[in-house]
Design an enzyme around this catalytic site. Structure first.
Site, PDB file in Angstrom:
ATOM      1  N   GLU A  43       0.817  -1.223   0.000  1.00  0.00           N
ATOM      2  CA  GLU A  43       0.000   0.000   0.000  1.00  0.00           C
ATOM      3  C   GLU A  43       0.851   1.274   0.000  1.00  0.00           C
ATOM      4  O   GLU A  43       0.514   2.249  -0.667  1.00  0.00           O
ATOM      5  CB  GLU A  43      -0.918  -0.008   1.235  1.00  0.00           C
ATOM      6  CG  GLU A  43      -2.034   1.007   1.172  1.00  0.00           C
ATOM      7  CD  GLU A  43      -3.042   0.763   2.299  1.00  0.00           C
ATOM      8  OE1 GLU A  43      -3.638  -0.322   2.344  1.00  0.00           O
ATOM      9  OE2 GLU A  43      -3.199   1.671   3.134  1.00  0.00           O
ATOM     10  N   ASP A  44       1.931   1.265   0.731  1.00  0.00           N
ATOM     11  CA  ASP A  44       2.656   2.528   0.975  1.00  0.00           C
ATOM     12  C   ASP A  44       4.076   2.590   0.428  1.00  0.00           C
ATOM     13  O   ASP A  44       4.770   3.596   0.644  1.00  0.00           O
ATOM     14  CB  ASP A  44       2.697   2.808   2.489  1.00  0.00           C
ATOM     15  CG  ASP A  44       1.318   3.104   3.055  1.00  0.00           C
ATOM     16  OD1 ASP A  44       0.447   3.551   2.282  1.00  0.00           O
ATOM     17  OD2 ASP A  44       1.093   2.873   4.252  1.00  0.00           O
TER      18      ASP A  44
HETATM   19  P1  NDP Z   1      -5.781   9.203   7.009  1.00  0.00           P
HETATM   20  O1  NDP Z   1      -6.161   7.928   6.363  1.00  0.00           O
HETATM   21  O2  NDP Z   1      -5.307  10.323   6.177  1.00  0.00           O
HETATM   22  O3  NDP Z   1      -4.723   8.920   8.168  1.00  0.00           O
HETATM   23  C1  NDP Z   1      -4.906   7.882   9.093  1.00  0.00           C
HETATM   24  C2  NDP Z   1      -3.904   6.812   8.803  1.00  0.00           C
HETATM   25  O4  NDP Z   1      -2.606   7.365   8.924  1.00  0.00           O
HETATM   26  C3  NDP Z   1      -3.970   5.694   9.775  1.00  0.00           C
HETATM   27  O5  NDP Z   1      -4.917   4.738   9.352  1.00  0.00           O
HETATM   28  C4  NDP Z   1      -2.562   5.154   9.742  1.00  0.00           C
HETATM   29  O6  NDP Z   1      -2.547   4.291   8.624  1.00  0.00           O
HETATM   30  C5  NDP Z   1      -1.712   6.380   9.409  1.00  0.00           C
HETATM   31  N1  NDP Z   1      -0.957   7.041  10.501  1.00  0.00           N
HETATM   32  C6  NDP Z   1       0.291   7.541  10.396  1.00  0.00           C
HETATM   33  N2  NDP Z   1       0.689   8.140  11.510  1.00  0.00           N
HETATM   34  C7  NDP Z   1      -0.320   8.029  12.394  1.00  0.00           C
HETATM   35  C8  NDP Z   1      -0.489   8.449  13.749  1.00  0.00           C
HETATM   36  N3  NDP Z   1       0.475   9.103  14.423  1.00  0.00           N
HETATM   37  N4  NDP Z   1      -1.664   8.189  14.363  1.00  0.00           N
HETATM   38  C9  NDP Z   1      -2.641   7.525  13.703  1.00  0.00           C
HETATM   39  N5  NDP Z   1      -2.533   7.097  12.407  1.00  0.00           N
HETATM   40  C10 NDP Z   1      -1.371   7.345  11.760  1.00  0.00           C
HETATM   41  O7  NDP Z   1      -6.904   9.806   7.917  1.00  0.00           O
HETATM   42  P2  NDP Z   1      -8.449   9.619   7.947  1.00  0.00           P
HETATM   43  O8  NDP Z   1      -8.829   8.337   8.517  1.00  0.00           O
HETATM   44  O9  NDP Z   1      -8.923  10.839   8.596  1.00  0.00           O
HETATM   45  O10 NDP Z   1      -8.844   9.508   6.426  1.00  0.00           O
HETATM   46  C11 NDP Z   1      -9.002  10.523   5.588  1.00  0.00           C
HETATM   47  C12 NDP Z   1     -10.472  10.713   5.430  1.00  0.00           C
HETATM   48  O11 NDP Z   1     -10.822  11.841   6.199  1.00  0.00           O
HETATM   49  C13 NDP Z   1     -10.878  10.961   4.056  1.00  0.00           C
HETATM   50  O12 NDP Z   1     -12.161  10.468   3.799  1.00  0.00           O
HETATM   51  C14 NDP Z   1     -10.817  12.492   3.964  1.00  0.00           C
HETATM   52  O13 NDP Z   1     -11.677  12.972   2.963  1.00  0.00           O
HETATM   53  C15 NDP Z   1     -11.275  12.872   5.331  1.00  0.00           C
HETATM   54  N6  NDP Z   1     -10.709  14.078   5.895  1.00  0.00           N
HETATM   55  C16 NDP Z   1     -11.236  14.501   7.070  1.00  0.00           C
HETATM   56  C17 NDP Z   1     -10.774  15.630   7.682  1.00  0.00           C
HETATM   57  C18 NDP Z   1     -11.365  16.024   8.988  1.00  0.00           C
HETATM   58  O14 NDP Z   1     -10.929  17.003   9.589  1.00  0.00           O
HETATM   59  N7  NDP Z   1     -12.350  15.296   9.491  1.00  0.00           N
HETATM   60  C19 NDP Z   1      -9.721  16.443   7.078  1.00  0.00           C
HETATM   61  C20 NDP Z   1      -9.178  15.865   5.873  1.00  0.00           C
HETATM   62  C21 NDP Z   1      -9.682  14.725   5.315  1.00  0.00           C
HETATM   63  P3  NDP Z   1      -1.568   3.020   8.413  1.00  0.00           P
HETATM   64  O15 NDP Z   1      -1.864   2.029   9.450  1.00  0.00           O
HETATM   65  O16 NDP Z   1      -1.921   2.553   7.035  1.00  0.00           O
HETATM   66  O17 NDP Z   1      -0.219   3.607   8.490  1.00  0.00           O
END
Ligand code: NDP
Ligand code: ZN
Length: 179
Positions: free
Chosen positions: A67-68
């Site tokens: 994925e990454d």
């Molecule tokens: P992301 O998916 O962008 O980020 C979360 C992911 O980042 C985790 O699942 C993990 O994935 C990874 N990660 C890396 N560092 C950390 C950390 N320190 N703590 C926790 N996770 C970490 O975030 P969202 O779940 O918010 O998904 C984006 C969604 O939110 C979209 O639908 C977007 O449109 C929306 N959004 C919402 C906003 C809001 O303010 N509510 C703002 C912007 C977007 P892994 O295990 O794969 O590494």
């Protein structure tokens, strides 16, 4: 597989993941090394969940490589075989889809995943909630953290049957949902 062989496979997966994630950082304010996260999953499974299946531990270490990073399915297959690669693929999002759709599909797919993939998913959500509680991304407002907690709980609802002990560890973290 013999114990020594299992240990070799798990260390090979750790080393491969470290190399693949070498230039990546987590999203926390300190920008922690990315590899801390896959290692945390394997540690939760082995030392909190008592999971000994080396295929699950390898898949946990490798779970974000396709994925990454630029890692290909064929590369994983050649190095770790069909079982481990299959588990990793089960927990890999289709990055060509929009983010909201990917999040919806995770809830749907997790519930129908293999027991091995469910274990990896459960550990992933445990580790990410712990990260959000202890070292969240600096720019995430409260509402975004809450949304992440709630979405994680929906994913975990479909996998919790695979390990009640780890499901309970997740519940204890969910109880600390930021308010
Ligand atoms: P992301 O998916 O962008 O980020 C979360 C992911 O980042 C985790 O699942 C993990 O994935 C990874 N990660 C890396 N560092 C950390 C950390 N320190 N703590 C926790 N996770 C970490 O975030 P969202 O779940 O918010 O998904 C984006 C969604 O939110 C979209 O639908 C977007 O449109 C929306 N959004 C919402 C906003 C809001 O303010 N509510 C703002 C912007 C977007 P892994 O295990 O794969 O590494
Ligand atoms: Zn992850």
């Amino acid at each position: 597989m013999k114990a020594g062989t299992d240990m070799s496979a798990v260390l090979k997966a750790a080393s491969f993941a470290a190399e693949k994630h070498r230039d990546q950082r987590r999203k926390d304010a300190e920008a922690s090394p990315y590899i801390n996260h896959p290692i945390a999953l394997a540690n939760v499974l082995a030392n909190e969940g008592g999971v000994t299946d080396p295929d699950v531990l390898c898949a946990a270490l490798l779970h974000d490589t396709i994925e990454d990073t630029k890692t290909t399915t064929d590369e994983l297959r050649g190095m770790f075989g069909d079982t481990v690669t299959g588990i990793v693929l089960e927990v890999t999002d289709d990055k060509s889809l929009p983010k909201a759709e990917r999040k919806r599909l995770q809830i749907e797919h997790a519930a129908h995943a293999s027991p091995q993939a469910k274990l990896v998913k459960l550990a992933d959500k445990i580790c990410n909630l712990r990260d959000l509680l202890a070292s969240p991304p600096a720019d995430w407002p409260l509402a975004r953290k809450q949304e992440y907690f709630d979405w994680s709980a929906k994913v975990v609802a479909g996998v919790r049957d695979v390990h009640p002990g780890l499901a309970s560890a997740f519940d204890q973290l969910y109880a600390r949902r930021p308010e």
